[in-house]
Design a protein around this motif. Structure first.
Motif, PDB file in Angstrom:
ATOM      1  N   ILE A 188       0.647 -44.304  21.436  1.00 60.60           N
ATOM      2  CA  ILE A 188      -0.641 -44.631  20.817  1.00 60.60           C
ATOM      3  C   ILE A 188      -1.772 -43.873  21.493  1.00 60.60           C
ATOM      4  CG2 ILE A 188      -2.307 -46.479  20.388  1.00 60.60           C
ATOM      5  CD1 ILE A 188       0.026 -48.431  20.267  1.00 60.60           C
ATOM      6  N   MET A 189      -1.768 -43.864  22.822  1.00 63.02           N
ATOM      7  CA  MET A 189      -2.876 -43.248  23.564  1.00 63.02           C
ATOM      8  C   MET A 189      -2.494 -43.063  25.018  1.00 63.02           C
ATOM      9  SD  MET A 189      -5.453 -46.467  24.353  1.00 63.02           S
ATOM     10  CE  MET A 189      -5.502 -47.143  22.707  1.00 63.02           C
ATOM     11  N   LYS A 190      -3.316 -42.313  25.733  1.00 60.24           N
ATOM     12  CA  LYS A 190      -3.249 -42.271  27.187  1.00 60.24           C
ATOM     13  C   LYS A 190      -3.933 -43.533  27.709  1.00 60.24           C
ATOM     14  CE  LYS A 190      -4.775 -39.555  31.197  1.00 60.24           C
ATOM     15  NZ  LYS A 190      -5.558 -38.374  31.647  1.00 60.24           N
ATOM     16  N   GLY A 191      -3.313 -44.200  28.649  1.00 59.65           N
ATOM     17  CA  GLY A 191      -3.925 -45.409  29.180  1.00 59.65           C
ATOM     18  C   GLY A 191      -2.942 -46.193  30.016  1.00 59.65           C
ATOM     19  N   GLY A 192      -3.470 -47.044  30.890  1.00 54.15           N
ATOM     20  CA  GLY A 192      -2.620 -47.839  31.765  1.00 54.15           C
ATOM     21  C   GLY A 192      -3.104 -49.270  31.859  1.00 54.15           C
ATOM     22  N   GLY A 239     -11.684 -43.816  19.519  1.00 51.18           N
ATOM     23  CA  GLY A 239     -11.319 -43.263  18.227  1.00 51.18           C
ATOM     24  C   GLY A 239     -10.680 -41.898  18.278  1.00 51.18           C
ATOM     25  N   THR A 240     -10.328 -41.417  19.470  1.00 50.71           N
ATOM     26  CA  THR A 240      -9.703 -40.100  19.606  1.00 50.71           C
ATOM     27  C   THR A 240      -8.785 -40.075  20.817  1.00 50.71           C
ATOM     28  OG1 THR A 240     -10.113 -37.719  19.896  1.00 50.71           O
ATOM     29  CG2 THR A 240     -11.654 -39.231  20.945  1.00 50.71           C
ATOM     30  N   THR A 241      -7.737 -39.262  20.746  1.00 52.19           N
ATOM     31  CA  THR A 241      -6.869 -39.037  21.901  1.00 52.19           C
ATOM     32  C   THR A 241      -7.080 -37.627  22.463  1.00 52.19           C
ATOM     33  OG1 THR A 241      -5.046 -38.311  20.471  1.00 52.19           O
ATOM     34  CG2 THR A 241      -5.127 -40.658  21.064  1.00 52.19           C
ATOM     35  N   ASP A 242      -8.171 -37.000  22.063  1.00 51.11           N
ATOM     36  CA  ASP A 242      -8.526 -35.667  22.537  1.00 51.11           C
ATOM     37  C   ASP A 242      -9.179 -35.774  23.916  1.00 51.11           C
ATOM     38  OD1 ASP A 242      -9.399 -33.100  23.010  1.00 51.11           O
ATOM     39  OD2 ASP A 242     -10.641 -32.945  21.202  1.00 51.11           O
ATOM     40  N   ASP A 243      -8.518 -35.250  24.926  1.00 53.36           N
ATOM     41  CA  ASP A 243      -9.053 -35.315  26.289  1.00 53.36           C
ATOM     42  C   ASP A 243     -10.391 -34.601  26.424  1.00 53.36           C
ATOM     43  OD1 ASP A 243      -6.754 -36.657  27.025  1.00 53.36           O
ATOM     44  OD2 ASP A 243      -5.741 -34.855  27.753  1.00 53.36           O
ATOM     45  N   ASN A 244     -10.649 -33.614  25.539  1.00 53.57           N
ATOM     46  CA  ASN A 244     -11.861 -32.807  25.636  1.00 53.57           C
ATOM     47  C   ASN A 244     -12.940 -33.212  24.642  1.00 53.57           C
ATOM     48  OD1 ASN A 244     -10.667 -31.061  27.647  1.00 53.57           O
ATOM     49  ND2 ASN A 244      -9.454 -30.154  25.983  1.00 53.57           N
ATOM     50  N   ALA A 245     -12.816 -34.384  24.058  1.00 57.70           N
ATOM     51  CA  ALA A 245     -13.803 -34.844  23.080  1.00 57.70           C
ATOM     52  C   ALA A 245     -15.165 -35.014  23.734  1.00 57.70           C
ATOM     53  CB  ALA A 245     -13.355 -36.167  22.469  1.00 57.70           C
ATOM     54  N   ASP A 246     -16.228 -34.758  22.953  1.00 60.48           N
ATOM     55  CA  ASP A 246     -17.586 -34.956  23.460  1.00 60.48           C
ATOM     56  C   ASP A 246     -17.761 -36.405  23.900  1.00 60.48           C
ATOM     57  OD1 ASP A 246     -18.182 -32.354  22.868  1.00 60.48           O
ATOM     58  OD2 ASP A 246     -19.136 -32.806  20.943  1.00 60.48           O
ATOM     59  N   GLY A 247     -18.256 -36.577  25.117  1.00 56.90           N
ATOM     60  CA  GLY A 247     -18.439 -37.927  25.634  1.00 56.90           C
ATOM     61  C   GLY A 247     -17.168 -38.521  26.217  1.00 56.90           C
ATOM     62  N   TRP A 276      -1.801 -32.264  31.211  1.00 57.43           N
ATOM     63  CA  TRP A 276      -1.160 -33.089  32.232  1.00 57.43           C
ATOM     64  C   TRP A 276       0.253 -33.548  31.840  1.00 57.43           C
ATOM     65  CZ3 TRP A 276      -0.402 -37.722  29.788  1.00 57.43           C
ATOM     66  CH2 TRP A 276      -1.272 -38.036  28.749  1.00 57.43           C
ATOM     67  N   VAL A 277       0.701 -33.196  30.647  1.00 60.30           N
ATOM     68  CA  VAL A 277       2.034 -33.562  30.191  1.00 60.30           C
ATOM     69  C   VAL A 277       3.054 -32.544  30.688  1.00 60.30           C
ATOM     70  CG1 VAL A 277       3.513 -33.751  28.136  1.00 60.30           C
ATOM     71  CG2 VAL A 277       1.272 -34.862  28.180  1.00 60.30           C
ATOM     72  N   ARG A 278       4.222 -32.995  31.091  1.00 63.50           N
ATOM     73  CA  ARG A 278       5.289 -32.102  31.521  1.00 63.50           C
ATOM     74  C   ARG A 278       5.602 -31.075  30.436  1.00 63.50           C
ATOM     75  NH1 ARG A 278       9.555 -36.594  32.529  1.00 63.50           N
ATOM     76  NH2 ARG A 278      10.748 -35.055  31.351  1.00 63.50           N
ATOM     77  N   ASP A 279       5.872 -29.851  30.840  1.00 63.27           N
ATOM     78  CA  ASP A 279       6.118 -28.781  29.880  1.00 63.27           C
ATOM     79  C   ASP A 279       7.295 -29.076  28.961  1.00 63.27           C
ATOM     80  OD1 ASP A 279       3.991 -27.311  30.802  1.00 63.27           O
ATOM     81  OD2 ASP A 279       5.196 -26.088  32.169  1.00 63.27           O
ATOM     82  N   ASP A 280       8.329 -29.732  29.485  1.00 65.85           N
ATOM     83  CA  ASP A 280       9.508 -29.990  28.667  1.00 65.85           C
ATOM     84  C   ASP A 280       9.279 -31.036  27.591  1.00 65.85           C
ATOM     85  OD1 ASP A 280       9.396 -31.762  31.024  1.00 65.85           O
ATOM     86  OD2 ASP A 280      11.207 -32.651  30.168  1.00 65.85           O
ATOM     87  N   LEU A 281       8.142 -31.773  27.677  1.00 67.93           N
ATOM     88  CA  LEU A 281       7.832 -32.785  26.670  1.00 67.93           C
ATOM     89  C   LEU A 281       6.934 -32.246  25.558  1.00 67.93           C
ATOM     90  CD1 LEU A 281       7.133 -35.897  28.942  1.00 67.93           C
ATOM     91  CD2 LEU A 281       9.285 -35.201  27.867  1.00 67.93           C
ATOM     92  N   LYS A 282       6.306 -31.118  25.783  1.00 63.43           N
ATOM     93  CA  LYS A 282       5.355 -30.586  24.811  1.00 63.43           C
ATOM     94  C   LYS A 282       6.020 -30.241  23.477  1.00 63.43           C
ATOM     95  CE  LYS A 282       2.299 -28.616  28.365  1.00 63.43           C
ATOM     96  NZ  LYS A 282       1.137 -29.493  28.130  1.00 63.43           N
ATOM     97  N   ALA A 285       1.751 -31.768  22.868  1.00 63.98           N
ATOM     98  CA  ALA A 285       1.661 -30.319  23.054  1.00 63.98           C
ATOM     99  C   ALA A 285       0.314 -29.867  23.583  1.00 63.98           C
ATOM    100  CB  ALA A 285       1.966 -29.599  21.737  1.00 63.98           C
ATOM    101  N   ASP A 286      -0.752 -30.641  23.337  1.00 61.14           N
ATOM    102  CA  ASP A 286      -2.078 -30.159  23.734  1.00 61.14           C
ATOM    103  C   ASP A 286      -2.627 -30.856  24.978  1.00 61.14           C
ATOM    104  OD1 ASP A 286      -2.880 -32.660  22.903  1.00 61.14           O
ATOM    105  OD2 ASP A 286      -4.279 -31.954  21.372  1.00 61.14           O
ATOM    106  N   LYS A 287      -1.735 -31.492  25.765  1.00 61.75           N
ATOM    107  CA  LYS A 287      -2.171 -32.173  26.979  1.00 61.75           C
ATOM    108  C   LYS A 287      -1.785 -31.355  28.212  1.00 61.75           C
ATOM    109  CE  LYS A 287      -3.215 -35.568  24.242  1.00 61.75           C
ATOM    110  NZ  LYS A 287      -4.606 -35.686  23.771  1.00 61.75           N
TER     111      LYS A 287
END
Length: 303
Positions: free
Chosen positions: A152-156, A185-193, A137-143, A133-135
């Protein structure tokens, strides 16, 4: 005298009664491994025959059966068997930005988790780790699913390795990851660093990842592949397998680098020794490799 297979199996069964199950499996495989090429009976009295493989009736093991998994064709899975719990785990990728099942677009990827007691029936647990819900870049219908997912996380291209034999089951770095992921240690896209790291990370349970360290390989390394790391027991070093090659022939290739002091750390990678170890051709490019030990040799899945 040429032994028939029934005689050989009877002989082996008698010997097997005095050894463990693992020794039995090793001995049987080793005997067949030592047989020469098909049709070459010069070195042994046992002939090698090519058998037939049938797909299991349980296939496919799992599919794109939840809305947040539109494309698993770049899944790059790592399947792990936990002997202590007698369970299987699989870590796999998903092109979450795809607008629908099998549709183009893999610009945004996520790492997912599933488990199984028999390797055939798989469960995608509700992990509660990743908030759709807080991403932005995620499609609206998935929020609407929020944290009710198995992400687990964003990543490829993240390869996950269970290093329990080197670390022990309770170690904070039992599980090791190599690739592009939210390893801080976080999946927050806006985390410090920031939250994203191109490199390596540690986890005690395979789900919560910390201590992300950037690995900067020399050109022409690229992270858009199935990156893998494992401990090479004969060399006493961690071996990193990733992508090499670029536009020139033979195009994309497989590259590897070794550690130097047996530690899982950005300070313990021989970046200068990074080299291409497997390649194909422009019309048949090989760009990913999953090596693993088998008896007294190493085998690899390549793509």
């Amino acid at each position: 005298m040429v032994k028939s297979y029934p005689a050989f199996l009877a002989l082996f069964a008698a010997a097997a009664s005095t050894v463990s199950a693992s020794q039995t499996r090793y001995a049987a495989l080793k005997l067949f491994q030592d047989v020469g090429a098909p049709g070459d009976d010069s070195a042994t009295s046992i002939s090698r025959l090519v058998g037939f493989v049938n797909k299991h009736e349980a296939n496919p093991l799992f599919t794109q059966d939840v809305d947040w998994e539109p494309r698993l064709d770049n899944a790059y899975p790592n399947t792990i068997f936990d002997a202590a719990t007698n369970t299987y785990q699989v870590f796999y990728g998903n092109c979450i930005s795809s607008p629908g099942l099998g549709a183009p677009d893999c610009s945004e990827q996520t790492l997912h988790y599933a488990n199984s007691t028999d390797g055939l029936v798989w469960e995608k647990p509700d992990l509660g780790l990743f908030d759709l819900a807080d991403k932005d870049w995620v499609r609206d219908d998935l929020k609407v699913y929020g944290t009710h997912n198995n992400i687990i996380m964003k990543g490829g291209g993240v390869g996950v390795y269970d290093d329990v034999e080197q670390t022990g089951p309770e170690d904070e770095c039992r599980y090791k990851a190599f690739g592009e992921g939210q390893f801080k240690g976080t999946t927050d896209d806006n985390a410090d660093g920031g939250s994203q790291t191109n490199g390596i990370s540690c986890s005690a349970d395979g789900l919560n990842w910390v201590d992300g360290q950037t690995l900067s390989f020399p050109d022409p390394q690229r992270y858009d592949t199935h990156n893998n790391v494992y401990y090479h027991t004969e060399l006493d070093q961690y071996l990193y397998t990733t992508r090499a090659g670029f536009d020139d022939a033979p195009g994309r290739c497989v590259g590897q680098a070794l550690g130097t002091d047996g530690e899982f750390s950005k300070y313990d990678v021989d970046f200068d020794g990074f080299e291409t170890v497997e390649s194909g051709a422009n019309d048949a490019q090989i760009y990913a490799q999953l090596p693993f030990p088998f008896l007294d040799m190493y085998l690899a899945y390549s793509m």
